[in-house]
Design an enzyme around this catalytic site. Structure first.
Site, PDB file in Angstrom:
ATOM      1  N   ASP A 186       0.858  -1.172   0.000  1.00  0.00           N
ATOM      2  CA  ASP A 186       0.000   0.000   0.000  1.00  0.00           C
ATOM      3  C   ASP A 186       0.903   1.233   0.000  1.00  0.00           C
ATOM      4  OD1 ASP A 186      -2.334   1.573   0.443  1.00  0.00           O
ATOM      5  OD2 ASP A 186      -3.183  -0.077   1.610  1.00  0.00           O
ATOM      6  N   ASP A 200      -3.029   4.900  -2.337  1.00  0.00           N
ATOM      7  CA  ASP A 200      -4.002   5.478  -1.417  1.00  0.00           C
ATOM      8  C   ASP A 200      -4.476   6.858  -1.900  1.00  0.00           C
ATOM      9  OD1 ASP A 200      -5.067   5.089   1.399  1.00  0.00           O
ATOM     10  OD2 ASP A 200      -4.139   7.062   1.609  1.00  0.00           O
ATOM     11  N   GLU A 215      -6.711   3.991  -5.701  1.00  0.00           N
ATOM     12  CA  GLU A 215      -7.933   4.290  -4.949  1.00  0.00           C
ATOM     13  C   GLU A 215      -8.420   5.659  -5.432  1.00  0.00           C
ATOM     14  OE1 GLU A 215      -9.655   4.539  -0.397  1.00  0.00           O
ATOM     15  OE2 GLU A 215      -7.800   5.550  -0.887  1.00  0.00           O
ATOM     16  N   HIS A 273     -11.089  -2.068   4.221  1.00  0.00           N
ATOM     17  CA  HIS A 273     -10.901  -1.652   5.605  1.00  0.00           C
ATOM     18  C   HIS A 273     -11.586  -0.318   5.922  1.00  0.00           C
ATOM     19  CE1 HIS A 273      -8.057   0.332   3.093  1.00  0.00           C
ATOM     20  NE2 HIS A 273      -7.795   1.195   4.063  1.00  0.00           N
ATOM     21  N   ASP A 274     -12.325   0.229   4.972  1.00  0.00           N
ATOM     22  CA  ASP A 274     -13.037   1.494   5.199  1.00  0.00           C
ATOM     23  C   ASP A 274     -14.555   1.350   5.102  1.00  0.00           C
ATOM     24  OD1 ASP A 274     -10.566   2.890   5.253  1.00  0.00           O
ATOM     25  OD2 ASP A 274     -10.586   3.118   3.074  1.00  0.00           O
TER      26      ASP A 274
HETATM   27  C1  GLC Z   1      -7.641   5.807   2.237  1.00  0.00           C
HETATM   28  C2  GLC Z   1      -7.500   4.596   3.107  1.00  0.00           C
HETATM   29  C3  GLC Z   1      -8.004   4.940   4.472  1.00  0.00           C
HETATM   30  C4  GLC Z   1      -7.144   6.044   5.045  1.00  0.00           C
HETATM   31  C5  GLC Z   1      -7.151   7.249   4.118  1.00  0.00           C
HETATM   32  C6  GLC Z   1      -6.055   8.218   4.460  1.00  0.00           C
HETATM   33  O1  GLC Z   1      -8.957   6.115   1.978  1.00  0.00           O
HETATM   34  O2  GLC Z   1      -8.144   3.503   2.522  1.00  0.00           O
HETATM   35  O3  GLC Z   1      -8.014   3.830   5.330  1.00  0.00           O
HETATM   36  O4  GLC Z   1      -7.629   6.408   6.298  1.00  0.00           O
HETATM   37  O5  GLC Z   1      -6.945   6.884   2.775  1.00  0.00           O
HETATM   38  O6  GLC Z   1      -4.803   7.702   4.138  1.00  0.00           O
END
Ligand code: GLC
Length: 583
Positions: A120, A224, A291, A352-353
């Site tokens: 990641d 990310d 993402e 995880h979100d």
């Molecule tokens: C992304 C991750 C999340 C994190 C955020 C800030 O959305 O998936 O878990 O808190 O970015 O890095």
């Protein structure tokens, strides 16, 4: 009998032309990805926190399950204010997760098993404890001042933020630093200051981080909040929007259109640059998955006109698609339209979100059958599947009140009444992400086998772990876990399911609750296909297999293939794959 003719027209190309794709696709288009949240997977040393040696100890399980690529959420050095998404050293490993040696062992072990690993990469921001930010905030003349985005405020003494830009979580994304009297920008939480990619030194340094891990043998990178990387250099206000809350398909909200803060053309140009860096490593080829948020057309832009930027982007729309034949058919058609070869869609049902998949299925009696159907969709449709740890056993949700949340997002929304939390959860928005990050449920014993009995897991184990766990489901031929294993094996054995072109069966030829498509691969003489039927309804129905030539069929209600039949009776929520011979 239903015919495929209509669907060929609908997908815009005759079978003969598209069928050649598949077998020669790069590995990352055919792979299956399993996401591990390291903190919650397996704790080897009893500190209550999952770690890399814990993951190493579970590789047999993952290999038997049949997933091919592991994506690990960040385990780099970090104050853990956002559990690793706030990095303070991109080259060092956080001691609670392990050592550089553990990382080396993990990469080597996975490669020895023919598996792959994805890290990641949090490129957008660092922790406010990163030495760069500490130096940057020291004084206005700091040589690292420009590593981050600093601006003067507006109004009397610059006490108002530089403009109206809101963070992804709502509220101003500007934070005033009393010592120097300026404001810094953070797309997410205040302790995650955004890096300034308009500074070539920053860009070069972050590309070095990427090169470093690729050189270490990492097979892919998950990027990310990639859509937030470049902000508009004009710093003009964002326009007003009527949207109160963002959605999977439309990230604008909090009454603002995020015109200058996300999806900037310079971010897309940077995606191409990043691709060039990744393409420097060809043995084996590596991949990038971003993402990003928005409708499929916006997301496709991140992959570049000629598929020359990010290899893949997450398509989160599946997370909120209703459980119905009609909605799923529309989703597949939409993804196929937006991501035709050489692009590839992704299919994601949890991370995880987000609320866990099983949460959406209502009544416990049908939950398992519905989860098996979604797994059948995910592992037979054209695209790269991302399975979130625990999804394969149907790990569920258990509410954790906002005020008990360790998640910094929960802290931010502490003012929201608990009844409203459920309202948001039903719309796919998780205000307390602890709920989907509970420890993996390995067995029915103390701490669900996640950690030694004497340990206190960092989050409480789910109260259902006594019954919903790997050990129990491994023994049960009718379990969700058995279904995942069988599906993953089927996918590995059938080239049409890994990389075949997809043709939706003509609408109206099957009951509206049934989604049907053909996956087809290979040149004439060596062509093979699979017809997939997914029944989203609660009543038994019959369907005909078009142009039937079946050699065998697989059902998500039985853990084995059997001789194929031309007419199928589908039980409620049954998924069937009919396999053709080569011809
Ligand atoms: C992304 C991750 C999340 C994190 C955020 C800030 O959305 O998936 O878990 O808190 O970015 O890095």
């Amino acid at each position: 009998m239903a015919s495929l003719a209509g669907s060929q027209r609908e997908n815009g190309a005759p079978l003969a032309e598209t069928a050649a794709s598949g077998a020669d696709l790069p590995w990352w288009k055919r792979t299956t990805v399993y996401q591990i949240y390291p903190r919650s997977f397996a704790d080897s040393n009893g500190d209550g926190i999952g770690d890399l040696p814990g993951i190493l100890g579970r590789l047999d399980y993952l290999q038997d399950l049949g997933v091919e690529t592991l994506w690990l959420s960040p385990f780099f050095e970090s104050p853990q204010a956002d559990f690793g998404y706030d990095i303070s050293d991109h080259f060092a490993i956080a001691p609670e997760y392990g050592t550089r040696d553990d990382v080396r062992r993990l990469i080597d072990e996975l490669h020895a098993r023919g598996m792959k690993i994805v890290f990641d990469m949090v490129l957008n921001h660092t922790s406010d404890q990163h030495p760069w930010f500490r130096a940057s905030r020291q004084d206005r003349g700091s040589p690292l001042r420009d590593h981050y985005i600093w601006r003067d405020g507006r109004g009397k003494d610059g006490r108002s933020p530089p403009n109206n830009w809101k963070s992804i979580l709502g509220g101003s994304g500007w934070h005033r630093d009393e010592a120097t009297g300026q404001w810094y920008w953070a797309s997410f939480l205040p302790f995650q200051p955004d890096l300034n990619y308009r500074n070539p030194v920053v860009k070069a340094a972050m590309l070095d981080v990427v090169r470093h891990w690729l050189k270490e043998g990492v097979d892919g990178l998950r990027l990310d909040i990639f859509n937030a990387l470049f902000k508009d250099a004009s710093f003009a206000d964002n326009p007003f929007s009527f949207r109160p809350v963002p959605s999977e398909k439309n990230p604008h909200g909090f009454f603002q259109r995020y015109k200058h803060t996300i999806d900037h053309p310079d971010t897309i140009a940077f995606a191409r640059e990043l691709r060039e860096v990744v393409d420097e490593h060809t043995d084996p080829p590596r991949f990038l998955v971003g993402e990003v948020f928005g409708d499929p057309e916006t997301l496709r832009r991140y992959c570049g006109e000629a598929a020359s930027a990010l290899h893949l982007v997450f398509l989160f729309e599946s997370m909120t698609t209703p459980f119905s034949g009609k909605a799923v058919r529309r989703l597949i058609a939409e993804f196929e339209r937006a991501f035709p070869e050489p692009f590839s869609p992704t299919y994601v049902f949890g991370n995880h979100d987000r609320p866990r998949l099983i949460h959406r299925f209502g009544a416990p009696e049908t939950r398992d059958a519905k989860a098996k159907l979604i797994a059948t969709l995910q592992l037979t449709v054209r695209g790269v599947p991302f399975i979130y740890y625990g999804e394969e056993i149907g790990m569920g949700h258990h509410e954790i009140p906002l005020h008990e949340g360790l998640d910094p997002v929960a802290a931010r929304y502490r003012f929201v009444p608990q009844w409203a939390v459920g309202f948001f959860r039903r719309r796919g928005i998780l205000l307390n992400r602890d709920e989907c990050r509970r420890p993996m449920q390995w067995d029915g014993g103390p701490n669900a086998g996640f950690a030694p009995a004497s340990a206190t897991p960092w989050l409480p184990v789910h109260p259902e772990s006594g019954t919903t766990n790997v050990a129990a489901q491994e023994r049960d031929p009718g379990s969700l876990l058995t279904c995942y294993r069988s599906l993953l094996a089927l996918r590995r054995a059938e080239p049409a399911l890994q990389g075949g072109a997809l043709h939706l069966h003509e609408e109206g030829r099957t009951p509206s609750d049934v989604v049907a498509y053909r996956r087809i691969v290979g040149a004439p003489g060596d062509r093979t296909f699979a017809d997939v039927f997914l029944h989203f309804g609660p009543k038994r129905v019959s369907v005909d297999v078009p142009d039937f030539e079946g050699r065998a069929m697989w059902s998500n209600r039985l853990d084995e293939t059997r001789p194929a039949e031309a007419r199928l009776t589908l039980e409620p929520y049954e998924g069937v794959v009919v396999l053709s011979p080569r011809r």
